[in-house]
Write a protein that holds these residues in place. Structure first.
Motif, PDB file in Angstrom:
ATOM      1  N   SER A  91       4.891 -29.873  40.179  1.00  0.00           N
ATOM      2  CA  SER A  91       5.187 -29.850  41.613  1.00  0.00           C
ATOM      3  C   SER A  91       5.559 -31.241  42.113  1.00  0.00           C
ATOM      4  O   SER A  91       4.865 -32.219  41.807  1.00  0.00           O
ATOM      5  N   THR A  92       6.638 -31.331  42.875  1.00  0.00           N
ATOM      6  CA  THR A  92       7.008 -32.610  43.486  1.00  0.00           C
ATOM      7  C   THR A  92       6.013 -32.955  44.598  1.00  0.00           C
ATOM      8  O   THR A  92       5.315 -32.073  45.106  1.00  0.00           O
ATOM      9  N   ASN A 113      10.105 -27.720  43.838  1.00  0.00           N
ATOM     10  CA  ASN A 113      10.393 -28.700  44.889  1.00  0.00           C
ATOM     11  C   ASN A 113       9.969 -28.124  46.244  1.00  0.00           C
ATOM     12  O   ASN A 113       9.355 -27.051  46.316  1.00  0.00           O
ATOM     13  N   LYS A 114      10.301 -28.832  47.306  1.00  0.00           N
ATOM     14  CA  LYS A 114       9.883 -28.402  48.644  1.00  0.00           C
ATOM     15  C   LYS A 114      10.405 -26.994  48.962  1.00  0.00           C
ATOM     16  O   LYS A 114       9.671 -26.135  49.460  1.00  0.00           O
ATOM     17  N   GLU A 143       6.628 -33.469  47.638  1.00  0.00           N
ATOM     18  CA  GLU A 143       6.993 -32.686  48.816  1.00  0.00           C
ATOM     19  C   GLU A 143       6.470 -31.253  48.709  1.00  0.00           C
ATOM     20  O   GLU A 143       6.048 -30.647  49.699  1.00  0.00           O
ATOM     21  N   ASN A 167       8.100 -31.252  37.698  1.00  0.00           N
ATOM     22  CA  ASN A 167       8.917 -31.159  38.914  1.00  0.00           C
ATOM     23  C   ASN A 167       9.769 -29.893  38.995  1.00  0.00           C
ATOM     24  O   ASN A 167      10.878 -29.906  39.534  1.00  0.00           O
ATOM     25  N   SER A 178      15.028 -21.646  38.559  1.00  0.00           N
ATOM     26  CA  SER A 178      14.389 -22.187  39.759  1.00  0.00           C
ATOM     27  C   SER A 178      14.100 -21.110  40.812  1.00  0.00           C
ATOM     28  O   SER A 178      13.269 -21.310  41.699  1.00  0.00           O
TER      29      SER A 178
END
Length: 450
Positions: free
Chosen positions: A352-353, A329-330, A355, A326, A309
């Protein structure tokens, strides 16, 4: 945000019925929010129950897959095929073999596939399938026995005019070959178009292996040219993943003048400031089936970080997420902005989420959504089906040129639809609207089918 009362009502009903399928709900909500301006211009959609029908799969097949491992022990996995929408052609979409596979994941992928296939302009509906079987660490014979058992049930539900699967995560040329052989044996027929991603000796297409990664870069290059008067030349690119999509996105981005500095797998990522040694990665992943950390053991300037990540913290101009849903994330999106990233185009499905997407759009990042930017794989699968139907094989250059034309066409269709929807330059809104309108027109023309 959903403001249209009809779409809000449909989504709320769907949410109640699918409460345990967050990825599916996420994919549907994104599309419904995007198509609000279109739906408001077409009140006839509500009368025909169009959206209610579009968000429900036409058919879901679930089955057990028993197989025998090398120790003679019987193993049992679960198999699926989600046949989502056939309004514009036979169901088309990959098979995924991964422990994370469940019905909700496949419904999200199948729903996305409807619009992705529509954008290619080829006559293909949307579907997806797979199993919670994990091919990693299995022998060729174990994979063969699993694939044969999987196809022994699936074969009765597919065919070149019904449903045409392909590969996805965990399903490459080896797995497709085993499944095709079993289908041929069970049906006593050679239907080349019923399964794509085949070997070149039995109906496969040149450039199919490269197609998703190459297509991602063709889309990105056209978006850069038309929206920023820019190119890949001299750019630093961060790529996640090290499978088929990531490898060939790295290859094409490098050919277009960029320097790719990262690749990853589920355990971590490598950063090579000199640019990724792609020949080594191809051997590591396609031949030896090793882990990406081995790269750092053989390249003195490369570093390995045991947290995939964190790949988004590496400074770059362009990010191409090519791993899984996902993955950004933000927090990761904010790290990209902080690191100077100005372009994110998606090679994986929905990486991509919501957010993260909000961060992209609020910071002026050029964002290419997966259903547009990663459509190259299924586009070339469609070209493979065309070659099979014609009993012809096209050259690599012919297929690659058609792929490039399709991806550039997808960008322009998405951009033009974003303008028509009042969101100029928002390619997510544009791709959703452009893909939706074609499917909606076909469903309306075909009436309410019982």
């Amino acid at each position: 945000m959903l403001t249209n009362e009809y779409l809000k009502r449909v989504y709320e009903g769907l949410e109640k019925r699918n409460a345990n399928e967050p990825e599916f709900l996420q994919a549907v909500r994104e599309v419904l929010e995007s198509i609000q301006p279109v739906v408001e211009k077409h009140p006839e959609y509500e009368k025909a129950g169009l959206i209610e029908r579009m968000v429900e799969p036409e058919r879901i097949i679930t089955f057990r897959v028993p197989w025998v491992d090398d120790q003679g022990k019987v193993q049992v996995n679960r198999g699926y095929r989600v046949q989502f929408n056939s309004a514009i052609g036979p169901y088309k979409g990959g098979l995924r073999f991964h422990p994370s596979v469940n019905q909700g994941i496949l419904k999200f992928l199948g729903f996305e596939q409807i619009f992705k296939n529509s954008l290619t302009t080829l006559p293909m509906g949307g579907g997806k399938g797979g199993s919670d079987f994990d091919p990693h660490g299995k022998s060729d014979m174990e994979v063969m026995r699993f694939c044969q058992s999987f196809m022994t049930e699936l074969y009765r539900h597919i065919g070149q005019f019904v449903d045409c699967p392909a590969g996805d995560i965990g399903v490459g040329g080896r797995e497709v070959g085993y499944m095709f052989g079993q289908y041929k044996r069970l049906t006593n027929s050679f239907q080349g178009g019923m399964l794509t991603g085949k070997g070149l000796t039995f109906g496969g297409s040149l450039a199919r292996t490269e197609a998703t990664g190459y297509g991602l870069c063709y889309f990105t290059a056209e978006a850069l040219k038309c929206m920023r008067n820019d190119s890949f030349e001299g750019k630093t690119v961060v790529i996640s993943g090290s499978g088929n999509v990531a490898i060939y996105a790295c290859e094409k981005a490098t050919q277009l003048g960029a320097k790719v500095v990262t690749m990853s797998d589920s355990n971590g990522y490598v950063y090579d400031p000199n640019g990724i040694d792609l020949a080594y990665v191809k051997d590591l992943k396609e031949v030896r089936r090793g882990r990406i950390k081995e790269y750092a053991e053989t390249h003195k300037d490369a570093t390995y970080v045991a947290d995939c990540s964190k790949v988004w913290t590496v400074p770059c101009d362009i990010a191409l997420p090519c791993a899984t849903q996902n993955e950004i994330n933000k927090e990761s999106a904010e790290a990209l902005v902080k690191g100077g990233c100005t372009v994110v185009c998606e090679g994986a499905n929905m990486p991509s989420t919501p957010e993260a997407i909000e961060v992209y759009l609020s910071n002026g990042i050029l964002y290419g959504p997966a259903k547009a930017s990663n459509a190259g794989g299924v586009a070339t699968s469609g070209l493979e089906m065309s070659q099979n139907s014609e009993r012809l094989s096209w050259s690599f250059e012919e297929v690659d040129a058609k792929l490039k034309g399709i991806m550039e066409g997808i960008f322009h269709a998405s951009y033009d639809a974003s303008v028509a929807a009042g969101s100029e330059g928002n390619l997510m809104v544009g791709a959703n609207c452009a893909g939706f309108l074609k499917v909606a027109a076909a469903m309306m023309a075909q009436g309410i089918t019982y």
